[in-house]
Design a protein around this motif. Sequence first.
Motif, mmCIF file in Angstrom:
data_model
loop_
_atom_site.group_PDB
_atom_site.id
_atom_site.type_symbol
_atom_site.label_atom_id
_atom_site.label_comp_id
_atom_site.label_asym_id
_atom_site.label_seq_id
_atom_site.Cartn_x
_atom_site.Cartn_y
_atom_site.Cartn_z
ATOM 1 N N THR A 78 1.174 39.815 -9.801
ATOM 2 C CA THR A 78 0.449 39.937 -10.809
ATOM 3 C C THR A 78 -0.110 38.421 -11.479
ATOM 4 O OG1 THR A 78 1.676 41.812 -11.788
ATOM 5 C CG2 THR A 78 0.767 40.545 -13.287
ATOM 6 N N TYR A 79 0.719 37.551 -11.385
ATOM 7 C CA TYR A 79 0.528 36.142 -11.861
ATOM 8 C C TYR A 79 -0.361 35.445 -11.094
ATOM 9 C CZ TYR A 79 1.274 31.397 -13.338
ATOM 10 O OH TYR A 79 0.988 30.064 -13.952
ATOM 11 N N ILE A 80 -0.518 35.834 -9.618
ATOM 12 C CA ILE A 80 -1.590 35.149 -8.805
ATOM 13 C C ILE A 80 -2.913 36.013 -9.086
ATOM 14 C CG2 ILE A 80 -2.401 35.032 -6.529
ATOM 15 C CD1 ILE A 80 0.262 35.076 -5.759
ATOM 16 N N SER A 81 -2.812 37.257 -9.394
ATOM 17 C CA SER A 81 -4.136 37.974 -9.781
ATOM 18 C C SER A 81 -4.915 37.512 -11.139
ATOM 19 C CB SER A 81 -3.734 39.613 -10.053
ATOM 20 O OG SER A 81 -2.885 39.752 -10.972
ATOM 21 N N GLU A 82 -3.818 37.213 -11.823
ATOM 22 C CA GLU A 82 -4.355 36.382 -13.463
ATOM 23 C C GLU A 82 -4.993 35.105 -13.042
ATOM 24 O OE1 GLU A 82 -1.047 36.453 -15.826
ATOM 25 O OE2 GLU A 82 -0.979 38.780 -16.285
ATOM 26 N N MET A 83 -4.476 34.298 -12.226
ATOM 27 C CA MET A 83 -4.877 33.111 -11.899
ATOM 28 C C MET A 83 -6.194 33.028 -11.356
ATOM 29 S SD MET A 83 -2.033 30.618 -10.480
ATOM 30 C CE MET A 83 -0.980 31.541 -9.497
ATOM 31 N N ILE A 84 -6.533 34.021 -10.314
ATOM 32 C CA ILE A 84 -7.949 34.211 -9.810
ATOM 33 C C ILE A 84 -8.861 35.130 -10.297
ATOM 34 C CG2 ILE A 84 -6.800 33.274 -7.540
ATOM 35 C CD1 ILE A 84 -7.298 35.917 -6.417
ATOM 36 N N GLY A 85 -8.320 35.624 -11.435
ATOM 37 C CA GLY A 85 -9.207 36.850 -12.011
ATOM 38 C C GLY A 85 -9.568 38.111 -11.367
ATOM 39 N N SER A 86 -8.535 38.532 -10.677
ATOM 40 C CA SER A 86 -8.943 39.809 -10.021
ATOM 41 C C SER A 86 -7.883 40.805 -10.084
ATOM 42 C CB SER A 86 -8.839 39.511 -8.166
ATOM 43 O OG SER A 86 -9.858 38.657 -7.939
ATOM 44 N N ARG A 87 -8.017 41.928 -9.807
ATOM 45 C CA ARG A 87 -7.021 43.151 -10.016
ATOM 46 C C ARG A 87 -5.819 42.723 -9.087
ATOM 47 N NH1 ARG A 87 -9.744 48.714 -10.312
ATOM 48 N NH2 ARG A 87 -7.356 49.167 -9.872
ATOM 49 N N ARG A 88 -4.456 43.083 -9.743
ATOM 50 C CA ARG A 88 -3.264 43.111 -8.988
ATOM 51 C C ARG A 88 -3.340 43.954 -7.609
ATOM 52 N NH1 ARG A 88 1.003 45.334 -7.596
ATOM 53 N NH2 ARG A 88 0.566 47.316 -8.283
ATOM 54 N N GLU A 89 -3.924 44.782 -7.425
ATOM 55 C CA GLU A 89 -4.072 45.754 -6.397
ATOM 56 C C GLU A 89 -4.793 45.103 -5.438
ATOM 57 O OE1 GLU A 89 -4.697 46.953 -9.445
ATOM 58 O OE2 GLU A 89 -3.057 48.216 -9.746
ATOM 59 N N THR A 90 -5.970 44.457 -5.626
ATOM 60 C CA THR A 90 -6.944 43.871 -4.854
ATOM 61 C C THR A 90 -5.830 42.620 -4.198
ATOM 62 O OG1 THR A 90 -8.904 44.591 -5.993
ATOM 63 C CG2 THR A 90 -9.141 42.733 -4.702
#
Length: 126
Positions: A78-90
């Motif tokens: 979740t944190y990584i997805s927020e850092m790169i601006g993508s969905r958590r599932e992706t």
Amino acid sequence: MSIPCNIFIKAMENDFLLSKSILDLMSLNIRRLYRQLQNTTNNLECEKKLASKLLKLAKDNGIYCENIVKINIPLTVTYISEMIGSRRETVSRQIKKLSDLSLIEFKDNFIFIKDIEKLRNYFYDV
């Protein structure tokens, strides 16, 4: 600490090394911002964004041991997805893809980059 603008400009007029250092620092900041901006646009696929972010985190927070680099901050998908601006599932799918390619290992909320050069090459080749 702050310096009034007019005093700072006067100091730059009188000291070439100070002026050159300021220009070098600004040049570095502009290059960093350019890379960050490039990574936030939609022309990069999620896996490239992820690889780029992992390389940056390894550079800033990596512990090197032979060929393996441990990113020494706990990360969640979740944190990584927020850092790169993508969905958590992706991001989760892309982490699995990078793991299947033996580029990284995601264990106990830490990412281990198995070969930083292969990950760097992957970023440029994708």
